[in-house]
Enzyme design. Sequence first.
Site, mmCIF file in Angstrom:
data_model
loop_
_atom_site.group_PDB
_atom_site.id
_atom_site.type_symbol
_atom_site.label_atom_id
_atom_site.label_comp_id
_atom_site.label_asym_id
_atom_site.label_seq_id
_atom_site.Cartn_x
_atom_site.Cartn_y
_atom_site.Cartn_z
ATOM 1 N N THR A 1 -30.818 36.667 -52.568
ATOM 2 C CA THR A 1 -31.549 35.451 -52.922
ATOM 3 C C THR A 1 -31.847 35.445 -54.415
ATOM 4 O O THR A 1 -32.202 36.476 -54.976
ATOM 5 C CB THR A 1 -32.885 35.394 -52.159
ATOM 6 O OG1 THR A 1 -32.618 35.357 -50.763
ATOM 7 C CG2 THR A 1 -33.705 34.183 -52.559
ATOM 8 N N THR B 1 -32.546 31.744 -40.319
ATOM 9 C CA THR B 1 -33.192 31.734 -41.620
ATOM 10 C C THR B 1 -33.819 33.100 -41.863
ATOM 11 O O THR B 1 -34.106 33.836 -40.924
ATOM 12 C CB THR B 1 -34.263 30.628 -41.718
ATOM 13 O OG1 THR B 1 -34.652 30.455 -43.083
ATOM 14 C CG2 THR B 1 -35.484 30.956 -40.880
ATOM 15 N N THR C 1 -36.068 39.531 -52.401
ATOM 16 C CA THR C 1 -34.663 39.397 -52.030
ATOM 17 C C THR C 1 -34.273 40.613 -51.208
ATOM 18 O O THR C 1 -34.829 41.694 -51.386
ATOM 19 C CB THR C 1 -33.762 39.269 -53.276
ATOM 20 O OG1 THR C 1 -32.390 39.196 -52.864
ATOM 21 C CG2 THR C 1 -33.915 40.458 -54.208
#
Length: 317
Positions: A151, A180, A202
Site C-alpha cells: 500500500t 479488503t 502497509t
Amino acid sequence: MTYAMIGTWRMAYEGLSQGLNLLKSGGSSGDTVESAIKVVEDYPFFKSVGYGGLPNEDGLVELDSAFMNGDTFGVGAVMGIRDVKNPISVSRSLSKEHFNSVLVGDGATQYAVKNGFELKNMLTSRAKKIWEKRKREIAEKNLSPYDGHDTVGMISLDQEGSMSVGTSTSGLFMKKAGRTGDSALVGDGFYVDSDIGGAAATGLGEDIMKGCLCYEIVRLMGNGISPQDACDQALYPFLRKLKKHFGKIGEFSLVALNKSGQWGVATNVEFTFAMGNDHETAAVYIAYPDENDKTRINPITQDWMDAYEKRIKAPIN
C-alpha cells in the site's frame, strides 16, 4: 514554518517530492496527500497501486483507498472500487460527507460516476501478463496465489499545522473477489490527529487489522512519545503477541509523523520509505528490524535506485 511528508515504499518518492514543493509554497496537507498519491496511482509500473495494480483471482482490479483530515477527523474510504482513475480523490471527497462516507464495491463506483470522477480501465496489459503467469505457476508448481500487497500511505504536515493521511492499494494479488485489507479501515491502515500526528501502514492487511496499530501509534505520540519510539513500542510487542496467539504473522511496516515534523518507522521486513521536510529534501531510506525491538534505518544508494527501476520495468516472460 515547519512542513513535512513521509510515505511508504520507494514508490512514494516522486509524488512526495512534488508534495513537498506544494507544501513549501503554502499548499495544504490535504492537497499534498491527494496529489502525491495520484502520482503513484497513475504510474503503471507500480504493480500494487492504481493503474497497473494487480488483479484479483478473477482478473479484475479492485482498489481500496482512504483519506483522513486531521483537523476535522473527516474520514472517507472506498473498498473494491473499479474502473476509477484515482480512488484517493474519491476517498477525499467522501471524507467531507457526514453520512455514507465509506462505500464499497458497486456503490463506490456509482458514487464516482455520479460525481464526475474520471473513469479508466485500470488493468494494464503488463498486469494481465503477470496475472496470467501467476495462474500458470499456481497450476504447474502448486505455489501460493498470494504474492504482493503493498500500500502507498502518505502523511503530510503543512505550514499551518494541519495534517492529513491517505492510502491507496490494489490489495492482495490474486485475492478473493470483494476482499479488503487494512488500508481503508480507520485506525488500522491509517489515522491522523493534527493536534498529535499521524500514522500509515502497509503489509498483510489481514494481520495488520488485528492490532489497530496506526491508532495506537498516534495515541502513544499523544502521550509525548517520539514517533520512532511510538512505532517501535506499538509494533514489536504486538508481533510477539500475535505470533503467540495466532501462530503466524505476515509483513508489517508502519510510518509516523508528528505535529512537529518528527518521523518514525517500524517494520518486520526490509522496508523502503520516502521522507522530506522544510530542511531535508525528499529522499528514500531503507529500514530493518533488529533484535532489540528497534528499527535500523539507512539511506538508499543510487545503485539500489537504479536496480529498482530496472526491476519494476523488466519484461514479463
